[in-house]
Design a protein around this motif. Structure first.
Motif, mmCIF file in Angstrom:
data_model
loop_
_atom_site.group_PDB
_atom_site.id
_atom_site.type_symbol
_atom_site.label_atom_id
_atom_site.label_comp_id
_atom_site.label_asym_id
_atom_site.label_seq_id
_atom_site.Cartn_x
_atom_site.Cartn_y
_atom_site.Cartn_z
ATOM 1 N N MET A 1 7.089 4.298 5.696
ATOM 2 C CA MET A 1 8.423 3.694 5.783
ATOM 3 C C MET A 1 9.479 4.649 5.241
ATOM 4 S SD MET A 1 7.310 -0.159 4.556
ATOM 5 C CE MET A 1 8.940 -0.921 4.546
ATOM 6 N N SER A 2 9.191 5.249 4.085
ATOM 7 C CA SER A 2 10.148 6.171 3.458
ATOM 8 C C SER A 2 10.358 7.426 4.289
ATOM 9 C CB SER A 2 9.680 6.564 2.053
ATOM 10 O OG SER A 2 9.673 5.452 1.188
ATOM 11 N N PRO B 1 0.821 -1.212 0.000
ATOM 12 C CA PRO B 1 0.000 0.000 0.000
ATOM 13 C C PRO B 1 0.856 1.263 0.000
ATOM 14 C CG PRO B 1 -0.873 -1.594 1.549
ATOM 15 C CD PRO B 1 0.439 -2.144 1.090
ATOM 16 N N ASP B 2 0.425 2.263 -0.751
ATOM 17 C CA ASP B 2 1.179 3.511 -0.847
ATOM 18 C C ASP B 2 1.345 4.179 0.508
ATOM 19 O OD1 ASP B 2 1.516 3.223 -3.569
ATOM 20 O OD2 ASP B 2 -0.177 4.511 -4.102
ATOM 21 N N GLY C 1 7.146 -3.318 8.999
ATOM 22 C CA GLY C 1 7.508 -3.529 7.598
ATOM 23 C C GLY C 1 8.999 -3.415 7.377
ATOM 24 N N LEU C 2 9.628 -2.410 7.985
ATOM 25 C CA LEU C 2 11.077 -2.238 7.834
ATOM 26 C C LEU C 2 11.837 -3.409 8.449
ATOM 27 C CD1 LEU C 2 11.277 1.570 8.670
ATOM 28 C CD2 LEU C 2 11.830 0.537 6.460
ATOM 29 N N LEU C 3 11.378 -3.889 9.597
ATOM 30 C CA LEU C 3 12.033 -5.021 10.265
ATOM 31 C C LEU C 3 11.998 -6.269 9.397
ATOM 32 C CD1 LEU C 3 13.205 -6.635 12.655
ATOM 33 C CD2 LEU C 3 10.876 -6.765 13.575
ATOM 34 N N THR C 4 10.821 -6.641 8.952
ATOM 35 C CA THR C 4 10.693 -7.905 8.218
ATOM 36 C C THR C 4 11.277 -7.812 6.806
ATOM 37 O OG1 THR C 4 8.423 -7.230 7.720
ATOM 38 C CG2 THR C 4 8.722 -8.780 9.510
ATOM 39 N N TYR C 5 11.164 -6.660 6.181
ATOM 40 C CA TYR C 5 11.709 -6.483 4.830
ATOM 41 C C TYR C 5 13.227 -6.638 4.824
ATOM 42 C CZ TYR C 5 12.233 -4.343 0.160
ATOM 43 O OH TYR C 5 12.529 -4.089 -1.159
ATOM 44 N N SER C 6 13.872 -6.293 5.936
ATOM 45 C CA SER C 6 15.332 -6.381 5.992
ATOM 46 C C SER C 6 15.810 -7.823 5.789
ATOM 47 C CB SER C 6 15.839 -5.835 7.330
ATOM 48 O OG SER C 6 15.396 -6.637 8.404
#
Length: 286
Positions: free
Chosen positions: A29-30, A22-23, A109-114
């Motif tokens: 996150m950004s 989702p945007d 999201g940042l944790l798992t995406y890493s």
């Protein structure tokens, strides 16, 4: 270092932009990644690879991963249920802009995406991926950063011993710095003796970094730091200056900086950039 920082900043945003998500989540996150910061963790990782004569581009994915985990921890630290901060790096904190629910999910999201990034990294072989994921799980989880954060919360409103304070700093701050340094060594195919010396370097650098942070909370310039000074004393937290006096904390900082440099000497690689970063941490003003 300046060149690496610019590359890291753009790389982080590019990776978020490519997500099929989702945007609103990508924007949140950004937002915290764009807030900047010293990027000391990814720069350390790339500096180790540079010192071993390898191409730092091989470490960009792992560098992005550790910075995303660091950023997630800041988003969660700032929440009303934890430090309840309004400013981070001179900008409103994530939950102030996007609300608490989306801020929590942006951190998640940042944790798992890493971890996804490391597993998909084409520059790493299978053994390196396993080593890095194992190391990152340990350094970021209950035996690392998360455990240190819990000890930090439980240490509020009471005077800690030096042993208790060092436990917090070694885990809350030092463990991700250790990951960065050892990840660079894994990517560079360092031998066991070199890994041991780099781990020793990371230990002293991590403590030096946090002591410097404690000193800046007393002496820093709010405009340069992008956040209020004196927040630790306001939350009744034990710090190096509060336990050792300001001069005692400065002496302790110099000890760990010198020990960090000594640990680099037997590695037999070009550690000049790591020495520069160590000096930067000792002398930083924000």
């Amino acid at each position: 270092m300046k060149q690496y920082k610019e590359v890291i900043n753009q790389d982080l945003l590019d990776r978020i932009d490519k997500l099929d998500a989702p945007d609103s989540l990508k924007e949140a996150m950004s937002y915290s990644l764009e807030a900047g910061g010293k990027r000391i963790r990814p720069i350390l990782l790339l500096a180790v690879i540079h010192g071993f004569g390898k191409n730092p581009a091989a470490g960009l994915t792992a560098a992005a991963a550790v910075e995303m985990i660091h950023t997630y921890s800041l988003i969660h630290d700032d929440l009303p249920s934890m430090d309840n901060d309004d400013l981070r790096r001179g900008k409103p904190t994530n939950h102030k802009v996007f609300g608490e629910a989306l801020a929590i999910l942006a951190g998640d999201g940042l944790l798992t995406y890493s971890f996804q990034l490391i597993m998909d990294d084409p520059h790493l072989n299978a053994d390196q991926k396993i080593q890095l994921v194992r190391l990152l799980s340990e350094c970021a989880g209950p035996e690392g950063m998360v455990g240190g954060q819990v000890a930090d919360i439980e240490g509020e409103n009471r005077t800690l011993s030096m042993e208790e304070l060092e436990y917090i700093h070694i885990h809350k701050t030092g463990k991700l710095l250790t990951f960065s340094i050892l990840a660079g060594a894994v990517i560079s195919h360092a031998d066991a003796a070199q890994m041991n010396q780099l781990e020793r370097f990371a230990h002293h650098l991590g403590l030096g970094f946090q002591i410097s942070d404690d000193i800046l909370d007393v002496t820093g310039d709010e405009e340069l730091m992008g956040k209020p000074v004196g927040s630790d004393s306001g939350m009744h937290k034990s710090t190096y200056p509060s336990l050792l006096t300001l001069q005692g904390a400065k002496d302790h900082l110099r000890y760990h900086i010198n020990e960090a440099k000594k640990a680099l000497e037997p590695i037999n690689r070009d550690t000049s950039l790591l020495v520069q970063i160590t000096d930067l941490i000792a002398d930083r003003t924000y």
